[in-house]
Design a protein around this motif. Structure first.
Motif, PDB file in Angstrom:
ATOM      1  N   GLY A  69       0.764  -1.199  -0.018  1.00  0.00           N
ATOM      2  CA  GLY A  69      -0.039  -0.027   0.225  1.00  0.00           C
ATOM      3  C   GLY A  69       0.672   1.241  -0.199  1.00  0.00           C
ATOM      4  O   GLY A  69       0.508   2.108  -0.610  1.00  0.00           O
ATOM      5  N   ALA A  70       1.823   1.361   0.577  1.00  0.00           N
ATOM      6  CA  ALA A  70       2.864   2.630   1.571  1.00  0.00           C
ATOM      7  C   ALA A  70       3.095   2.590  -0.479  1.00  0.00           C
ATOM      8  O   ALA A  70       3.914   3.521  -1.390  1.00  0.00           O
ATOM      9  CB  ALA A  70       3.872   2.226   1.848  1.00  0.00           C
ATOM     10  N   ALA A  71       3.941   1.774  -1.041  1.00  0.00           N
ATOM     11  CA  ALA A  71       4.522   1.383  -2.360  1.00  0.00           C
ATOM     12  C   ALA A  71       3.450   2.397  -3.485  1.00  0.00           C
ATOM     13  O   ALA A  71       4.035   3.315  -4.118  1.00  0.00           O
ATOM     14  CB  ALA A  71       4.823   0.377  -2.850  1.00  0.00           C
ATOM     15  N   ILE A  72       1.983   1.360  -3.243  1.00  0.00           N
ATOM     16  CA  ILE A  72       1.440   2.184  -4.853  1.00  0.00           C
ATOM     17  C   ILE A  72       1.119   3.578  -4.277  1.00  0.00           C
ATOM     18  O   ILE A  72       0.626   4.464  -5.020  1.00  0.00           O
ATOM     19  CB  ILE A  72      -0.076   1.026  -4.097  1.00  0.00           C
ATOM     20  N   MET A  73       0.702   3.705  -2.671  1.00  0.00           N
ATOM     21  CA  MET A  73       0.621   5.631  -1.984  1.00  0.00           C
ATOM     22  C   MET A  73       1.748   6.608  -2.954  1.00  0.00           C
ATOM     23  O   MET A  73       1.620   7.042  -3.122  1.00  0.00           O
ATOM     24  CB  MET A  73       0.378   5.876  -0.987  1.00  0.00           C
ATOM     25  N   GLY A  74       3.036   5.768  -2.409  1.00  0.00           N
ATOM     26  CA  GLY A  74       4.291   6.683  -3.457  1.00  0.00           C
ATOM     27  C   GLY A  74       4.432   6.850  -4.772  1.00  0.00           C
ATOM     28  O   GLY A  74       4.324   7.496  -5.150  1.00  0.00           O
ATOM     29  N   MET A  75       3.552   6.300  -5.576  1.00  0.00           N
ATOM     30  CA  MET A  75       3.604   5.687  -6.940  1.00  0.00           C
ATOM     31  C   MET A  75       2.809   6.711  -7.448  1.00  0.00           C
ATOM     32  O   MET A  75       2.475   7.347  -8.308  1.00  0.00           O
ATOM     33  CB  MET A  75       3.550   4.824  -7.769  1.00  0.00           C
ATOM     34  N   VAL A  76       0.939   6.863  -6.543  1.00  0.00           N
ATOM     35  CA  VAL A  76      -0.233   7.434  -7.230  1.00  0.00           C
ATOM     36  C   VAL A  76       0.225   8.693  -7.001  1.00  0.00           C
ATOM     37  O   VAL A  76       0.026  10.063  -7.482  1.00  0.00           O
ATOM     38  CB  VAL A  76      -1.193   7.108  -6.502  1.00  0.00           C
ATOM     39  N   PHE A  77       0.167   9.273  -5.647  1.00  0.00           N
ATOM     40  CA  PHE A  77       0.696  10.361  -4.780  1.00  0.00           C
ATOM     41  C   PHE A  77       1.612  11.348  -4.749  1.00  0.00           C
ATOM     42  O   PHE A  77       1.670  12.393  -4.578  1.00  0.00           O
ATOM     43  CB  PHE A  77       0.102  10.429  -3.250  1.00  0.00           C
ATOM     44  N   TYR A  78       3.162  10.515  -4.894  1.00  0.00           N
ATOM     45  CA  TYR A  78       4.267  11.343  -5.142  1.00  0.00           C
ATOM     46  C   TYR A  78       5.639  10.862  -5.735  1.00  0.00           C
ATOM     47  O   TYR A  78       6.466  11.600  -5.307  1.00  0.00           O
ATOM     48  CB  TYR A  78       5.040  11.147  -4.001  1.00  0.00           C
ATOM     49  N   GLY A  79       4.395  10.876  -6.725  1.00  0.00           N
ATOM     50  CA  GLY A  79       5.141  10.442  -8.148  1.00  0.00           C
ATOM     51  C   GLY A  79       6.529  10.126  -7.867  1.00  0.00           C
ATOM     52  O   GLY A  79       7.300   9.561  -8.830  1.00  0.00           O
ATOM     53  N   GLU A  80       6.306   9.064  -7.577  1.00  0.00           N
ATOM     54  CA  GLU A  80       7.829   7.637  -7.575  1.00  0.00           C
ATOM     55  C   GLU A  80       7.267   6.600  -8.935  1.00  0.00           C
ATOM     56  O   GLU A  80       5.996   6.486  -9.117  1.00  0.00           O
ATOM     57  CB  GLU A  80       7.626   6.932  -6.199  1.00  0.00           C
ATOM     58  N   ALA A  81       8.624   6.121  -8.926  1.00  0.00           N
ATOM     59  CA  ALA A  81       8.871   5.522 -10.767  1.00  0.00           C
ATOM     60  C   ALA A  81       7.713   4.612 -10.583  1.00  0.00           C
ATOM     61  O   ALA A  81       7.535   3.942  -9.341  1.00  0.00           O
ATOM     62  CB  ALA A  81      10.154   5.406 -10.358  1.00  0.00           C
ATOM     63  N   ARG A  82       7.046   4.340 -11.646  1.00  0.00           N
ATOM     64  CA  ARG A  82       6.267   3.198 -11.901  1.00  0.00           C
ATOM     65  C   ARG A  82       6.457   2.603 -12.724  1.00  0.00           C
ATOM     66  O   ARG A  82       5.828   1.633 -13.843  1.00  0.00           O
ATOM     67  CB  ARG A  82       4.627   3.639 -12.427  1.00  0.00           C
ATOM     68  N   ASP A  83       7.842   1.865 -12.694  1.00  0.00           N
ATOM     69  CA  ASP A  83       8.016   0.807 -13.220  1.00  0.00           C
ATOM     70  C   ASP A  83       7.369  -0.656 -13.024  1.00  0.00           C
ATOM     71  O   ASP A  83       7.903  -0.765 -11.756  1.00  0.00           O
ATOM     72  CB  ASP A  83       9.751   0.673 -12.683  1.00  0.00           C
TER      73      ASP A  83
END
Length: 104
Positions: A69-83
């Motif tokens: 969930g934290a990894a998904i939130m990082g991708m969705v809300f904080y612009g982390e890489a969606r590799d």
């Protein structure tokens, strides 16, 4: 009911992680209070779920929900890489959580 509490505990953990990010950006009492509330609720619900569920399974599922969930939130809300490799690893975590539920 234990499974509902366990899933809620994982969601509260995700909320706590989100509040860490908010506190990092904006240091105030509200963010700190929400962080403590999120993790406190998470631990309380986890302990209640562990009254009925085996500790190993409950903890593994709780951490799986929180980590993915934290990894998904990082991708969705904080612009982390969606590799695609990151997404594949998240799918592996969720698949392992589902497998534990099916076996346990």
């Amino acid at each position: 009911m234990a499974w509902v509490m366990l899933i809620a505990a994982g969601l509260c953990e995700m909320f706590g992680v989100a509040m860490i990010g908010k506190l990092h950006k904006n240091r105030n009492w509200q963010s700190a209070g929400l962080l403590v509330l999120g993790f406190g609720a998470s631990f309380l619900l986890l302990s209640l779920a562990m009254e009925s569920l085996p500790m190993g399974i409950a903890y593994a599922i709780w951490t799986g929900i929180g980590a993915s969930g934290a990894a998904i939130m990082g991708m969705v809300f904080y612009g982390e890489a969606r590799d695609p490799r990151r997404i594949f690893c998240i799918v592996l975590i969720l698949g392992a959580v589902a497998g534990l539920k099916l076996i346990g």
